[in-house]
Design a protein around this motif. Structure first.
Motif, PDB file in Angstrom:
ATOM      1  N   ARG A 140      69.382  29.335  79.302  1.00  0.00           N
ATOM      2  CA  ARG A 140      70.712  29.012  77.881  1.00  0.00           C
ATOM      3  C   ARG A 140      70.208  27.696  77.805  1.00  0.00           C
ATOM      4  NH1 ARG A 140      74.883  32.296  76.394  1.00  0.00           N
ATOM      5  NH2 ARG A 140      76.870  30.738  77.038  1.00  0.00           N
TER       6      ARG A 140
ATOM      7  N   ASN B 278      67.466  26.760  75.012  1.00  0.00           N
ATOM      8  CA  ASN B 278      67.455  27.498  73.539  1.00  0.00           C
ATOM      9  C   ASN B 278      68.809  26.178  72.943  1.00  0.00           C
ATOM     10  OD1 ASN B 278      69.467  29.390  74.137  1.00  0.00           O
ATOM     11  ND2 ASN B 278      68.913  30.422  72.538  1.00  0.00           N
TER      12      ASN B 278
ATOM     13  N   LEU C 287      71.692  27.103  74.287  1.00  0.00           N
ATOM     14  CA  LEU C 287      73.277  27.103  74.151  1.00  0.00           C
ATOM     15  C   LEU C 287      73.957  26.128  75.127  1.00  0.00           C
ATOM     16  CD1 LEU C 287      72.518  31.513  73.772  1.00  0.00           C
ATOM     17  CD2 LEU C 287      73.278  29.862  71.692  1.00  0.00           C
TER      18      LEU C 287
ATOM     19  N   ARG D  21      65.514  26.927  66.674  1.00  0.00           N
ATOM     20  CA  ARG D  21      66.296  28.495  67.621  1.00  0.00           C
ATOM     21  C   ARG D  21      64.891  28.905  67.101  1.00  0.00           C
ATOM     22  NH1 ARG D  21      71.960  26.958  68.033  1.00  0.00           N
ATOM     23  NH2 ARG D  21      71.841  25.879  70.600  1.00  0.00           N
ATOM     24  N   ARG D  22      64.661  28.964  65.534  1.00  0.00           N
ATOM     25  CA  ARG D  22      64.199  30.411  65.352  1.00  0.00           C
ATOM     26  C   ARG D  22      62.669  30.476  65.684  1.00  0.00           C
ATOM     27  NH1 ARG D  22      65.799  26.938  59.676  1.00  0.00           N
ATOM     28  NH2 ARG D  22      67.689  27.085  59.919  1.00  0.00           N
TER      29      ARG D  22
ATOM     30  N   MET E 125      66.195  35.641  71.892  1.00  0.00           N
ATOM     31  CA  MET E 125      66.764  35.595  72.878  1.00  0.00           C
ATOM     32  C   MET E 125      67.540  37.000  73.105  1.00  0.00           C
ATOM     33  SD  MET E 125      69.255  32.864  74.911  1.00  0.00           S
ATOM     34  CE  MET E 125      69.351  33.608  76.756  1.00  0.00           C
TER      35      MET E 125
ATOM     36  N   PHE F  31      69.973  39.293  75.434  1.00  0.00           N
ATOM     37  CA  PHE F  31      70.525  39.345  76.393  1.00  0.00           C
ATOM     38  C   PHE F  31      71.373  40.546  77.386  1.00  0.00           C
ATOM     39  CE2 PHE F  31      71.428  36.132  72.512  1.00  0.00           C
ATOM     40  CZ  PHE F  31      72.305  35.652  72.902  1.00  0.00           C
TER      41      PHE F  31
ATOM     42  N   ASN G 242      74.351  42.134  72.290  1.00  0.00           N
ATOM     43  CA  ASN G 242      75.074  41.351  71.099  1.00  0.00           C
ATOM     44  C   ASN G 242      74.039  41.566  70.248  1.00  0.00           C
ATOM     45  OD1 ASN G 242      76.042  40.252  73.249  1.00  0.00           O
ATOM     46  ND2 ASN G 242      75.334  37.967  73.074  1.00  0.00           N
ATOM     47  N   LEU G 243      74.530  42.867  69.653  1.00  0.00           N
ATOM     48  CA  LEU G 243      73.930  43.020  68.268  1.00  0.00           C
ATOM     49  C   LEU G 243      74.464  42.785  67.335  1.00  0.00           C
ATOM     50  CD1 LEU G 243      71.593  46.410  68.894  1.00  0.00           C
ATOM     51  CD2 LEU G 243      70.992  44.462  67.684  1.00  0.00           C
TER      52      LEU G 243
ATOM     53  N   ARG H 161      64.932  42.769  66.691  1.00  0.00           N
ATOM     54  CA  ARG H 161      65.612  41.516  66.011  1.00  0.00           C
ATOM     55  C   ARG H 161      64.798  40.048  66.443  1.00  0.00           C
ATOM     56  NH1 ARG H 161      72.039  40.642  67.007  1.00  0.00           N
ATOM     57  NH2 ARG H 161      71.082  39.950  69.013  1.00  0.00           N
ATOM     58  N   ALA H 162      64.679  39.471  67.518  1.00  0.00           N
ATOM     59  CA  ALA H 162      64.639  38.908  67.497  1.00  0.00           C
ATOM     60  C   ALA H 162      62.538  38.324  67.043  1.00  0.00           C
ATOM     61  CB  ALA H 162      64.801  38.121  69.790  1.00  0.00           C
TER      62      ALA H 162
ATOM     63  N   MET I 178      61.548  37.782  63.888  1.00  0.00           N
ATOM     64  CA  MET I 178      61.734  35.839  62.919  1.00  0.00           C
ATOM     65  C   MET I 178      60.503  34.952  63.392  1.00  0.00           C
ATOM     66  SD  MET I 178      64.805  35.101  61.577  1.00  0.00           S
ATOM     67  CE  MET I 178      64.838  33.227  61.404  1.00  0.00           C
TER      68      MET I 178
ATOM     69  N   GLY J 285      79.536  36.044  72.526  1.00  0.00           N
ATOM     70  CA  GLY J 285      77.774  36.606  72.549  1.00  0.00           C
ATOM     71  C   GLY J 285      77.873  36.894  71.163  1.00  0.00           C
ATOM     72  N   GLN J 286      79.079  36.389  69.931  1.00  0.00           N
ATOM     73  CA  GLN J 286      78.673  37.341  69.068  1.00  0.00           C
ATOM     74  C   GLN J 286      78.056  36.122  68.050  1.00  0.00           C
ATOM     75  OE1 GLN J 286      78.332  40.254  66.850  1.00  0.00           O
ATOM     76  NE2 GLN J 286      77.995  41.049  68.891  1.00  0.00           N
TER      77      GLN J 286
ATOM     78  N   GLU K  72      76.529  33.374  69.608  1.00  0.00           N
ATOM     79  CA  GLU K  72      75.183  33.179  70.532  1.00  0.00           C
ATOM     80  C   GLU K  72      73.743  33.171  70.407  1.00  0.00           C
ATOM     81  OE1 GLU K  72      76.597  33.530  74.821  1.00  0.00           O
ATOM     82  OE2 GLU K  72      77.539  31.803  74.747  1.00  0.00           O
ATOM     83  N   ALA K  73      75.009  34.321  69.330  1.00  0.00           N
ATOM     84  CA  ALA K  73      72.969  35.749  69.401  1.00  0.00           C
ATOM     85  C   ALA K  73      73.019  35.552  68.204  1.00  0.00           C
ATOM     86  CB  ALA K  73      73.742  37.203  69.254  1.00  0.00           C
TER      87      ALA K  73
ATOM     88  N   ARG L 282      73.247  32.133  66.558  1.00  0.00           N
ATOM     89  CA  ARG L 282      73.113  30.814  67.308  1.00  0.00           C
ATOM     90  C   ARG L 282      72.197  31.010  67.387  1.00  0.00           C
ATOM     91  NH1 ARG L 282      76.336  26.690  66.414  1.00  0.00           N
ATOM     92  NH2 ARG L 282      74.353  25.839  65.772  1.00  0.00           N
ATOM     93  N   SER L 283      71.054  31.915  68.106  1.00  0.00           N
ATOM     94  CA  SER L 283      70.408  31.869  68.826  1.00  0.00           C
ATOM     95  C   SER L 283      69.145  32.560  68.076  1.00  0.00           C
ATOM     96  CB  SER L 283      70.281  32.745  70.056  1.00  0.00           C
ATOM     97  OG  SER L 283      70.212  34.068  69.968  1.00  0.00           O
ATOM     98  N   LEU L 284      69.910  32.668  66.675  1.00  0.00           N
ATOM     99  CA  LEU L 284      68.820  33.547  65.771  1.00  0.00           C
ATOM    100  C   LEU L 284      68.516  32.203  64.767  1.00  0.00           C
ATOM    101  CD1 LEU L 284      70.303  36.893  65.187  1.00  0.00           C
ATOM    102  CD2 LEU L 284      67.469  36.104  65.947  1.00  0.00           C
ATOM    103  N   GLY L 285      69.230  31.191  65.116  1.00  0.00           N
ATOM    104  CA  GLY L 285      69.129  29.813  63.985  1.00  0.00           C
ATOM    105  C   GLY L 285      69.535  29.548  63.709  1.00  0.00           C
ATOM    106  N   MET L 286      70.867  30.276  63.099  1.00  0.00           N
ATOM    107  CA  MET L 286      71.992  30.191  62.569  1.00  0.00           C
ATOM    108  C   MET L 286      72.847  28.524  62.994  1.00  0.00           C
ATOM    109  SD  MET L 286      73.450  33.879  61.028  1.00  0.00           S
ATOM    110  CE  MET L 286      72.341  35.062  61.361  1.00  0.00           C
TER     111      MET L 286
END
Ligand SMILES: Nc1ncnc2c1ncn2[C@@H]1O[C@H](COP(=O)(O)OP(=O)(O)OP(=O)(O)O)[C@@H](O)[C@H]1O
Ligand SMILES: [Mg+2]
Lengths: 279, 271
Positions: free
Chosen positions: A49, A52, A54, A80-81, A85, A87, A91-92, A153-154, A157, B167-168, B170-171, B173-177
């Motif tokens: 973590r 990136n 976190l 981060r784009r 990541m 999990f 965390n969908l 999803r990851a 990007m 976790g929502q 975190e997911a 933000r980790s996509l760059g939002m």
């Protein structure tokens, strides 16, 4: 040096008085798969973590693709784009369909058109074998399918680096294989991957390098055959013994740390049998 | 004698509970029958349900009053929803001053009787003679009712935001939002789904609170249900118009509370 996707120097992280990461140095080269193993609470997730951001490191530098993420003026959202990541708990986004899960960030932050984002998302859902689930909601999918959506999803990007935090730990045993096979395929396509895992067979087969962490430090690292096959450190051997042969553990071994304060014969720890691995 | 004792002794707990229930039902029926028998029905009808007055009420402004109640409530609800979301986000902001302002606002307006706010608005022209609210009388009512609703809804929405798993974010933000995008696209839609039942409950409370418009004083054509019912009851010297107004409130609130129960039921099933 320049081909290092990840370059971590002197990384320290504490939660209050708990010093979780103690001076970690780590590089991951382009196309490498690095697996991180170690006991619970050793700081594996925290390390991942920090890659990136976190978690905000206290000291040290974290370079990803040559960009110093710990620099206060770094655009962390942009960085981060390119860092995917995955999990442990998937965390969908439960309010979005599988396809929308894979397009929402593309459209909102990568500024792609909806049609382009949809095309890319579909490509990646094909890659993880879920092209027929595009319009489902995550709750309708099995754990293994959800984790594969999370990977798609990851990937949507276009990451240069993928981080996996125990991606199969929350799965029923029969669903582990489908996720690992997607990860294996990803590795063979040349994706740079940093994977925290308890799947030793996966690490042995897929990893270019295995890192064993304990108590916030890297204890041992090297090729999988070395670290997993003939570890030099006692702590690595003890950990592997516990993980690989859980049924052969004697009660002394796991009662050891609890019995220790009471003194007496249990104090003979660490009770490591170097031949325990090859009985 | 011996036979009765043996039968009572043989009663299972279930049978005993059943007998007790039958006894209670019987008591209720007797009480209801007595009430019906003893009540002076013609007097009751004359006081509460005079047919000619029901007709006069329905044709004489009931629907206008119903529409006003709905308008006052809807405007205040929209204002409360938008401002409540902003205050909730401020309340959860990492920026200290935002948090303090939001907390102060919430505590202030939750601690006051709503009628006090309405009285303040009715008197505001005294210190500020030139002050003119837009869209009168809606502007004043919406603002007064909305200010109070904002405080309650902010707390509800805050709870909803906090119920979305960490976790929502975190997911996202980790996509760059960026944080704002993650809030808008990921957290808030889930938070609103969670707080839909309590928000609907607040809408019901707001329907009833809209009766406070009588404090600010509006013209005849802008009377809400309560004010209209009261005025007509006064002039007719009969309670029938108030009863009609009461039923009109139920016409709005009962479907809403049914909706809440449905939503809560389906949320239970989803788990
Ligand atoms: N946000 C936090 N606040 C406080 N303590 C934390 C936080 N996150 C982790 N820790 C603590 O830091 C230590 C390392 O946690 P971390 O999750 O990195 O371990 P891990 O190696 O991933 O373990 P596991 O295999 O159980 O996932 C643990 O003792 C944990 O309790
Ligand atoms: Mg972990």
């Amino acid at each position: 040096m320049t081909d290092a996707v990840v370059d971590i120097r002197g990384l320290n992280k504490s939660f209050g008085s708990l010093h979780v990461l103690r001076g970690i140095d780590l590089t991951v080269s382009t196309g490498d798969v690095v697996c991180v193993i170690g006991p619970s609470g050793s700081g594996k997730s925290t390390l991942l973590r920090c890659v990136n951001l976190l978690e905000q490191p206290e000291s040290g530098t974290v370079l990803v693709g040559g960009v110093d993420l710990t620099d206060r003026d770094c655009d962390i959202d942009a960085a981060r784009r390119h860092i995917g990541m995955v999990f442990q708990q998937f965390n969908l986004f439960p309010h979005l369909t599988v396809l929308q899960n894979c397009t929402v960030a593309q459209v909102t932050v990568a500024k792609r058109s909806t049609s382009e984002a949809t095309r890319i998302a579909r490509e990646n859902l094909v890659r993880v074998g879920l092209e027929d689930k595009v319009d489902e909601y995550p709750a309708k999918l099995s754990g293994g399918q959800q984790q594969r959506v999370a990977i798609a999803r990851a990937l949507s990007m276009d990451p240069n680096l993928m981080l996996f935090d125990e991606p199969t730990s929350a799965l029923d045993p029969e669903l582990v294989g489908e996720v690992l096979s997607v990860m294996r395929q990803l590795a063979s396509e040349g994706m740079t991957m940093l994977v925290v895992t308890h799947e030793m067979a996966f690490a042995r087969e897929v990893a270019d390098r295995v890192i064993f962490m304990d108590a916030g430090a890297i204890v041992e690292e090297g090729r999988p055959a070395e670290v997993l096959g003939s570890p030099t450190e006692a702590r690595t051997r003890e950990f592997l013994h516990r993980v690989l042969e859980p049924t052969k553990l004697s009660t002394d071994e796991f009662l050891g740390d609890r019995a220790a304060p009471a003194g007496g014969p249990a104090m003979e720890l660490p009770k490591i049998d170097p031949h325990g691995l090859t009985p | 004698m011996t036979t009765t004792t043996t039968t009572t002794r043989r009663l299972s707990p279930r049978q005993r509970a059943q007998r007790l229930r039958w006894a209670q039902y019987a008591l209720l029926v007797v009480a209801a029958a007595l009430a019906i028998w003893l009540a002076d029905w013609p007097a009751i009808y004359k006081a509460f349900l005079r047919p000619d007055l029901i007709l006069a009420a329905v044709t004489g402004g009931l629907f206008s009053a119903l529409w006003m109640t709905i308008s006052y409530t809807a405007g205040a609800f929209v204002l409360g929803l938008v401002a409540g979301t902003v205050v909730a986000l401020m309340r959860l902001s990492p920026v200290g001053p935002y948090r303090w302002i939001a907390s102060a606002y919430i505590e202030f307006f939750r601690g006051l009787p709503a009628i006090l706010v309405f009285i303040a608005f009715s008197l505001i022209a005294i210190p500020f003679p030139g002050l003119q609210m837009p869209w009168e009388p809606y502007g004043t009512v919406w603002l007064a009712l909305g200010l109070v609703a904002t405080a309650y809804m902010a707390e509800t929405i805050r709870a909803g935001i906090q119920a979305v798993p960490k976790g929502q974010v975190e997911a996202a933000r980790s996509l760059g939002m960026p944080a704002m995008v993650a809030s808008r696209k990921i957290v808030l839609p889930q938070a609103f789904r969670i707080v839909l039942p309590p928000l609907t409950n607040e809408l019901i409370l707001l329907v009833k609170d809209s009766s406070l418009v009588f404090v600010v004083g509006v013209s005849l054509t802008h009377f809400d249900l309560t004010k209209w019912g009261r005025a007509m009851a006064n002039s007719e010297a009969n309670l029938t118009p108030l009863v009609v107004a009461g039923f009109a409130y139920l016409l709005i609130t009962l479907p809403l509370s049914t909706l809440v129960r449905r939503m809560e039921h389906s949320a239970e099933k989803a788990h």
